[in-house]
Design a protein around this motif. Structure first.
Motif, PDB file in Angstrom:
ATOM      1  N   ASP A   1      11.070   0.833   8.923  1.00  0.00           N
ATOM      2  CA  ASP A   1      10.679   0.026   7.927  1.00  0.00           C
ATOM      3  C   ASP A   1      11.167  -1.364   7.584  1.00  0.00           C
ATOM      4  O   ASP A   1      10.459  -2.286   7.623  1.00  0.00           O
ATOM      5  N   TYR A   2      12.587  -1.257   7.980  1.00  0.00           N
ATOM      6  CA  TYR A   2      13.087  -2.898   7.867  1.00  0.00           C
ATOM      7  C   TYR A   2      12.632  -3.600   9.059  1.00  0.00           C
ATOM      8  O   TYR A   2      12.199  -4.732   8.838  1.00  0.00           O
ATOM      9  N   ASN A   3      12.389  -2.889  10.381  1.00  0.00           N
ATOM     10  CA  ASN A   3      12.003  -3.827  11.400  1.00  0.00           C
ATOM     11  C   ASN A   3      10.727  -4.161  11.313  1.00  0.00           C
ATOM     12  O   ASN A   3      10.446  -5.471  11.688  1.00  0.00           O
ATOM     13  N   LYS A   4       9.698  -3.399  10.550  1.00  0.00           N
ATOM     14  CA  LYS A   4       8.430  -3.863  10.578  1.00  0.00           C
ATOM     15  C   LYS A   4       8.330  -4.817   9.458  1.00  0.00           C
ATOM     16  O   LYS A   4       7.540  -5.879   9.590  1.00  0.00           O
ATOM     17  N   ALA A   5       8.978  -4.831   8.568  1.00  0.00           N
ATOM     18  CA  ALA A   5       8.981  -5.874   7.525  1.00  0.00           C
ATOM     19  C   ALA A   5       9.733  -7.128   8.038  1.00  0.00           C
ATOM     20  O   ALA A   5       9.306  -8.182   7.634  1.00  0.00           O
ATOM     21  N   ALA A   6      10.821  -7.169   8.851  1.00  0.00           N
ATOM     22  CA  ALA A   6      11.574  -8.301   9.154  1.00  0.00           C
ATOM     23  C   ALA A   6      11.131  -9.104  10.501  1.00  0.00           C
ATOM     24  O   ALA A   6      11.538 -10.197  10.826  1.00  0.00           O
TER      25      ALA A   6
ATOM     26  N   ASP B   1       8.132  -9.491  13.896  1.00  0.00           N
ATOM     27  CA  ASP B   1       6.968  -9.403  14.451  1.00  0.00           C
ATOM     28  C   ASP B   1       7.124  -8.728  15.750  1.00  0.00           C
ATOM     29  O   ASP B   1       8.221  -8.885  16.406  1.00  0.00           O
ATOM     30  N   ARG B   2       6.048  -8.132  16.274  1.00  0.00           N
ATOM     31  CA  ARG B   2       6.234  -7.537  17.507  1.00  0.00           C
ATOM     32  C   ARG B   2       5.501  -7.970  18.546  1.00  0.00           C
ATOM     33  O   ARG B   2       3.989  -8.225  18.110  1.00  0.00           O
ATOM     34  N   VAL B   3       5.766  -8.229  19.744  1.00  0.00           N
ATOM     35  CA  VAL B   3       4.950  -9.019  20.822  1.00  0.00           C
ATOM     36  C   VAL B   3       4.962  -7.904  21.975  1.00  0.00           C
ATOM     37  O   VAL B   3       6.234  -7.439  22.439  1.00  0.00           O
TER      38      VAL B   3
ATOM     39  N   SER C   1      19.589  -9.861  26.158  1.00  0.00           N
ATOM     40  CA  SER C   1      18.800  -8.746  26.402  1.00  0.00           C
ATOM     41  C   SER C   1      17.624  -9.305  27.057  1.00  0.00           C
ATOM     42  O   SER C   1      17.552 -10.527  26.987  1.00  0.00           O
ATOM     43  N   LEU C   2      16.605  -8.494  27.192  1.00  0.00           N
ATOM     44  CA  LEU C   2      15.570  -8.977  27.913  1.00  0.00           C
ATOM     45  C   LEU C   2      14.737  -9.776  26.653  1.00  0.00           C
ATOM     46  O   LEU C   2      14.137 -10.891  26.983  1.00  0.00           O
ATOM     47  N   THR C   3      14.703  -9.185  25.741  1.00  0.00           N
ATOM     48  CA  THR C   3      14.258  -9.911  24.549  1.00  0.00           C
ATOM     49  C   THR C   3      14.767 -11.513  24.356  1.00  0.00           C
ATOM     50  O   THR C   3      13.933 -12.246  24.154  1.00  0.00           O
ATOM     51  N   ALA C   4      16.106 -11.559  24.505  1.00  0.00           N
ATOM     52  CA  ALA C   4      16.741 -12.767  24.138  1.00  0.00           C
ATOM     53  C   ALA C   4      16.476 -13.672  25.363  1.00  0.00           C
ATOM     54  O   ALA C   4      16.171 -15.005  25.069  1.00  0.00           O
TER      55      ALA C   4
END
Length: 68
Positions: A19-24, A26-28, A50-53
């Motif tokens: 829930d926190y991740n969904k609120a905080a 955006d997902r790509v 990390s790959l994301t970073a």
């Protein structure tokens, strides 16, 4: 009985995190050529990222260079 409570507690914790991740955030989602992930991961690891970073840094730098 304690094991059941532990599983319930873990489930609640995972739900809270989701829930926190969904609120905080955006997902790509990226689709890349098969095999490229290992190459990108090696570069990220070499820089301690990390790959994301790695991807966020690359996009941010691209935007900075190409802003008018």
């Amino acid at each position: 009985m304690a094991e059941q409570r532990s599983k319930e507690g873990m489930q609640k914790k995972l739900e809270y995190i989701a829930d926190y991740n969904k609120a905080a955030y955006d997902r790509v989602e990226l689709k890349i050529v098969k095999g490229a992930k290992a190459q990108y991961k090696a570069v990220a690891d070499a820089y301690g990222l990390s790959l994301t970073a790695l991807f966020v840094t690359a996009v941010d730098e691209y935007i900075q260079r190409h802003q008018k």
